[in-house]
Design an enzyme around this catalytic site. Structure first.
Site, PDB file in Angstrom:
ATOM      1  N   GLU A 179       6.688   1.498  -0.208  1.00 46.32           N
ATOM      2  CA  GLU A 179       5.669   2.226   0.215  1.00 46.32           C
ATOM      3  C   GLU A 179       6.163   3.618   0.336  1.00 46.32           C
ATOM      4  O   GLU A 179       5.480   3.997   1.771  1.00 46.32           O
ATOM      5  CB  GLU A 179       4.445   1.518   0.622  1.00 46.32           C
ATOM      6  CG  GLU A 179       3.553   0.102   0.540  1.00 46.32           C
ATOM      7  CD  GLU A 179       3.088  -0.720   1.172  1.00 46.32           C
ATOM      8  OE1 GLU A 179       2.459  -0.207   2.482  1.00 46.32           O
ATOM      9  OE2 GLU A 179       3.076  -2.238   1.462  1.00 46.32           O
ATOM     10  N   HIS A 381      -7.498 -15.201   0.856  1.00 48.48           N
ATOM     11  CA  HIS A 381      -6.442 -14.394   1.460  1.00 48.48           C
ATOM     12  C   HIS A 381      -6.097 -14.829   2.274  1.00 48.48           C
ATOM     13  O   HIS A 381      -6.541 -15.740   3.343  1.00 48.48           O
ATOM     14  CB  HIS A 381      -7.469 -12.837   1.850  1.00 48.48           C
ATOM     15  CG  HIS A 381      -6.552 -11.838   2.788  1.00 48.48           C
ATOM     16  ND1 HIS A 381      -6.458 -11.501   3.352  1.00 48.48           N
ATOM     17  CD2 HIS A 381      -5.663 -11.265   1.688  1.00 48.48           C
ATOM     18  CE1 HIS A 381      -6.114 -10.372   3.801  1.00 48.48           C
ATOM     19  NE2 HIS A 381      -5.083  -9.907   2.345  1.00 48.48           N
ATOM     20  N   GLU A 383      -3.396 -13.145   5.200  1.00 47.73           N
ATOM     21  CA  GLU A 383      -2.509 -12.007   6.190  1.00 47.73           C
ATOM     22  C   GLU A 383      -2.043 -13.299   6.893  1.00 47.73           C
ATOM     23  O   GLU A 383      -2.104 -13.782   7.267  1.00 47.73           O
ATOM     24  CB  GLU A 383      -3.492 -11.079   6.164  1.00 47.73           C
ATOM     25  CG  GLU A 383      -2.393 -10.018   6.970  1.00 47.73           C
ATOM     26  CD  GLU A 383      -1.053  -9.540   5.900  1.00 47.73           C
ATOM     27  OE1 GLU A 383      -1.416  -8.712   5.476  1.00 47.73           O
ATOM     28  OE2 GLU A 383       0.321  -9.817   6.793  1.00 47.73           O
ATOM     29  N   GLU A 476      -5.593   2.401  -1.361  1.00 50.14           N
ATOM     30  CA  GLU A 476      -5.364   2.237   0.841  1.00 50.14           C
ATOM     31  C   GLU A 476      -4.700   3.148   1.742  1.00 50.14           C
ATOM     32  O   GLU A 476      -4.871   4.097   2.396  1.00 50.14           O
ATOM     33  CB  GLU A 476      -5.008   0.621   1.269  1.00 50.14           C
ATOM     34  CG  GLU A 476      -3.148   0.746   1.164  1.00 50.14           C
ATOM     35  CD  GLU A 476      -3.089  -0.539   1.566  1.00 50.14           C
ATOM     36  OE1 GLU A 476      -3.779  -1.621   1.318  1.00 50.14           O
ATOM     37  OE2 GLU A 476      -1.643  -0.886   2.167  1.00 50.14           O
TER      38      GLU A 476
HETATM   39  C1  NOJ Z   1      -2.237  -4.359   3.661  1.00 54.32           C
HETATM   40  C2  NOJ Z   1      -2.150  -4.607   2.212  1.00 54.32           C
HETATM   41  O1  NOJ Z   1      -1.921  -4.087   1.222  1.00 54.32           O
HETATM   42  C3  NOJ Z   1      -4.194  -3.971   2.134  1.00 54.32           C
HETATM   43  O2  NOJ Z   1      -4.526  -4.440   0.997  1.00 54.32           O
HETATM   44  C4  NOJ Z   1      -5.108  -6.249   3.064  1.00 54.32           C
HETATM   45  O3  NOJ Z   1      -5.942  -4.904   2.798  1.00 54.32           O
HETATM   46  C5  NOJ Z   1      -3.632  -5.589   4.508  1.00 54.32           C
HETATM   47  N1  NOJ Z   1      -2.405  -5.912   4.433  1.00 54.32           N
HETATM   48  C6  NOJ Z   1      -4.864  -6.663   5.181  1.00 54.32           C
HETATM   49  O4  NOJ Z   1      -4.003  -7.630   4.427  1.00 54.32           O
HETATM   50 CA    CA Z   2       0.441  -2.363   2.261  1.00 52.70          CA
END
Ligand code: NOJ
Ligand code: CA
Length: 676
Positions: A179, A381, A383, A476
């Site tokens: 990134e 999702h 994470e 983002e």
């Molecule tokens: C980083 C990800 O790129 C993003 O899309 C996500 O919302 C956040 N992490 C939380 O998981």
């Molecule tokens: Ca990311």
């Protein structure tokens, strides 16, 4: 399991084996691409293997070293000789489950060289080169043998020695992520990079170095070789103990790839990387479907919502239903919901996430059922925060829960330092984790969109449920950092996107979102947001903004119409870091996206690719003459014109701007309206 299922449509046009001894001398062999332009030479000098590559008699890679250094063993690069070499030609056309084109030609000449050490331990190593019209792939094979069983690679000695101090677009070497903003410098200014790195040579060739089929091996970065100018060496991402790869024979490395093109657009049209992967391993792929998706997502990044509990919790049953109502009304087939499961309150604090338990204000089953009634599927999702043991403990039950409910796709996330300590996102251990997730997801009929992923290397051919991934400085960043400058998206198609689809998440319509973040904004015009749907390829393509920002917006029609799967792709204008125009065909319709950097410009698009003798209606979403990303980003002209294959459209792009066009066969009524 492997059935060659996706070859149903493929035609084996020619398959010829030509066993031959070394074509030049005993220490040198070569192979030439089907069109005769790409020439790969392999030599052994003083027992050390070297390769070189030329294109149309221009040197692309000067003689560059090959080989390995193992832990507690002599290096395997110094006392080698050729014991056998053979060539074959291969030519097939295969049909991807989804992609930028509906057929892919895989046409190459292959050279296999078997090498053996002249002195004990007399180990063997094979190197395979494939010469394509659009570049070269090569990989090492360590065959099963008595004197090489379990091994630990301390260093892969592969080098890329360029002929001159070319210029390149690159991001720095980073074992955890991709990134970054791209830099554009000469080769001599580079220390270490992540791949793909894209290069423009003094002679006007465009090259990109990357890898294909990254399987059970460490990710490759490249670092400059101090003693040898314009030369880079494979620098593999290590395990915590410094070893790069732990394996046993037989084992093979990923392909090292060198894309070669005479113009930058051809890099994008190339299928080299995906061709260097194995055919589809899944028997049934009917459940794999490209689609657009909305998300309870942007609100978290701008601060309107939170992932964690509290008054701003985004993933509530009620809010999800509001999103579903909107998605259903406007024909968006899917909704991603982040922050639905317990753990966000402890994110990054270890053992945080529970992938089976919803927050009390979110009823997963109820939301999925509501979506089903409205024709909107939910995208799950997970994470992980990088905490792999916690995820792996729960993965079977978590995937099974999604399958049972009828959730067809899953976004994964690895935002955080990897646990166990010392492992890197791009090391062999994580490469194997990411692959395990894709394979397991296939068992549970889940499509994957991975964030903080391992780089794409064409695995989508083998596992077409590996749809898309981040691994790019995406939208983002505009929500909470100094943002992505207008130039960024004119570089990314020629660098990161060469590796595979990208979940960049376009489509932000409220470009300044002052209500939530006064100091952040998007660095494009509105028309450019539309164009990104064509330029940035992703089979799962996000429609990223809050529903309220799409209401009563005539430009939203383009996003509703634009497909996510393509029969053909053509790059019509291309200058890396300045502009790019891409046309993609779906069924009878063409979609064109054209974007520029911070400079305004006029670009021409000849519509010669349309069927001759046919009339089409072009719906054009263009920056208006007063548009400008900074001061007037919303100024868009929407026009409709009749066009045919003899027409050339003139596109006027604003600073930071773009243009999106839909071209479909004209109706009788539309033709009559023009004649009247
Ligand atoms: C980083 C990800 O790129 C993003 O899309 C996500 O919302 C956040 N992490 C939380 O998981
Ligand atoms: Ca990311």
């Amino acid at each position: 399991m492997r059935s060659g299922f996706n070859l149903i449509f493929s035609t084996m046009l020619m398959l010829a084996f030509l066993m031959c001894s070394a074509s030049k001398t005993k220490n040198a062999v070569s192979v030439v691409s089907p069109d005769g332009k790409v020439d790969v030479n392999f030599t052994i000098q003083d027992g050390v293997p070297y390769y070189s590559v030329s294109y149309d008699a221009k040197i692309v890679i000067q003689p560059s070293r090959l080989g390995f250094r193992f832990k507690s063993a002599t290096p395997m690069e110094e006392k080698l000789s050729i014991i056998e070499s053979s060539q074959k030609s291969f030519n097939e056309t295969w049909k991807p489950v989804w992609g930028t084109t509906d057929k892919v030609r895989n046409h190459y000449k292959e050279l296999i060289i078997k090498l053996k050490e002249k002195t004990p331990p007399n180990r063997q190593m094979h190197i395979i080169f494939r010469a394509y019209n659009d570049g070269v792939g090569f990989r090492y094979i360590l065959p099963e043998q008595p004197n090489l069983k379990d091994f630990e690679i301390m260093s892969e000695e592969t080098q890329f020695c360029f002929a001159d101090n070319h210029t390149a677009w690159w991001i720095p070497s980073d074992y955890e992520g991709y990134e970054h903003l791209y830099r554009h410098t000469s080769l001599s200014e580079i220390e270490a990079v992540n791949t793909p790195i894209t290069i423009e040579t003094q002679e006007g060739l465009y090259l990109s170095i990357h890898e294909a089929d990254l399987t059970d091996y460490a990710g490759m970065t490249l670092s400059a070789v101090k003693e040898k100018q314009f030369t880079f060496k494979s620098e593999l991402v290590p395990w915590p103990d410094g070893v790069k790869v732990k394996a046993s024979t037989p084992h093979r490395t990923p392909w090292r790839t060198i894309q070669i093109a005479t113009n930058p657009g051809s890099l994008i049209e190339s299928h080299l990387i995906v061709n260097l992967n194995e055919p589809c391993a899944l028997e049934n792929t009917s459940w794999i479907k490209p689609m657009k998706y909305m998300g309870i997502w942007w609100g978290m990044h701008t601060g309107k919502y939170t992932w964690h509990t509290g008054p701003k919790h985004g993933a509530t049953t009620e809010n999800a239903k509001r999103y579903i109502d909107f998605a259903s009304k406007y024909g968006m087939p899917a909704l991603l919901i982040e922050g639905w499961n317990v753990g966000w309150d402890y994110w990054l604090k270890g053992h945080a996430f529970d992938f089976l338990t919803s927050y009390p204000d979110f009823d997963l089953e109820n939301v999925v059922q509501y979506g089903r009634e409205k024709g909107v599927v939910i995208i799950g999702h997970h994470e992980t925060g990088g905490d792999i043991p916690t995820y792996e403990e729960q993965i079977d039950s978590a995937f099974s829960l999604y399958e049972k409910l009828g959730i067809p796709a899953l976004k994964t996330g690895y935002a955080g330092t990897i646990v166990p300590e010392g492992q890197h996102h791009h090391g062999q251990w994580m490469v194997n984790h990411y692959r395990m997730v894709v394979q397991k997801a296939a068992e549970y009929h889940l499509m994957i969109d991975a964030h903080e992923p391992i780089k794409p290397t064409g695995i989508r051919r083998t596992y077409p449920n590996m749809m898309t991934r981040e691994g790019v400085r995406g939208m983002e960043y505009n929500a909470w950092s100094d943002g992505n400058p207008p130039e960024h998206t004119t570089i990314v198609p020629f660098t990161r996107m060469l590796a595979g689809p990208m979940d960049y998440t376009p489509g932000i319509f409220d470009l300044t979102f002052d209500e939530y973040r006064k100091d952040n904004r998007i660095y494009t015009t509105l028309a450019k947001q539309l164009a990104l749907y064509v330029v940035l390829y992703s089979p799962l393509q996000m429609v990223a903004d809050l529903p309220k920002n799409y209401k009563n917006q005539p430009t939203f029609k383009f996003i509703q119409d634009v497909p996510t799967d393509w029969d053909e792709t053509k790059v019509l204008n291309a200058k890396i870091g300045d502009y790019v125009t891409i046309a993609r065909k779906n069924d009878e319709n063409w979609y064109i996206g054209s974007i520029t950097d911070e400079n305004s410009r006029m670009l021409k698009v000849a519509l010669a690719f349309l069927d001759s003798g046919k009339k089409y209606t072009a719906s054009i979403y263009a920056d208006a003459s007063d548009a400008d990303w900074k001061d007037n980003p919303y100024s868009v002209d929407i026009t409709k014109v009749l066009v045919n294959n003899t027409d050339t459209l003139l596109m006027s792009l604003a600073p930071g701007g773009g243009q999106a066009i839909e071209i479909r066969p004209a109706t009788e009524e539309e033709i009559r309206a023009v004649l009247d």
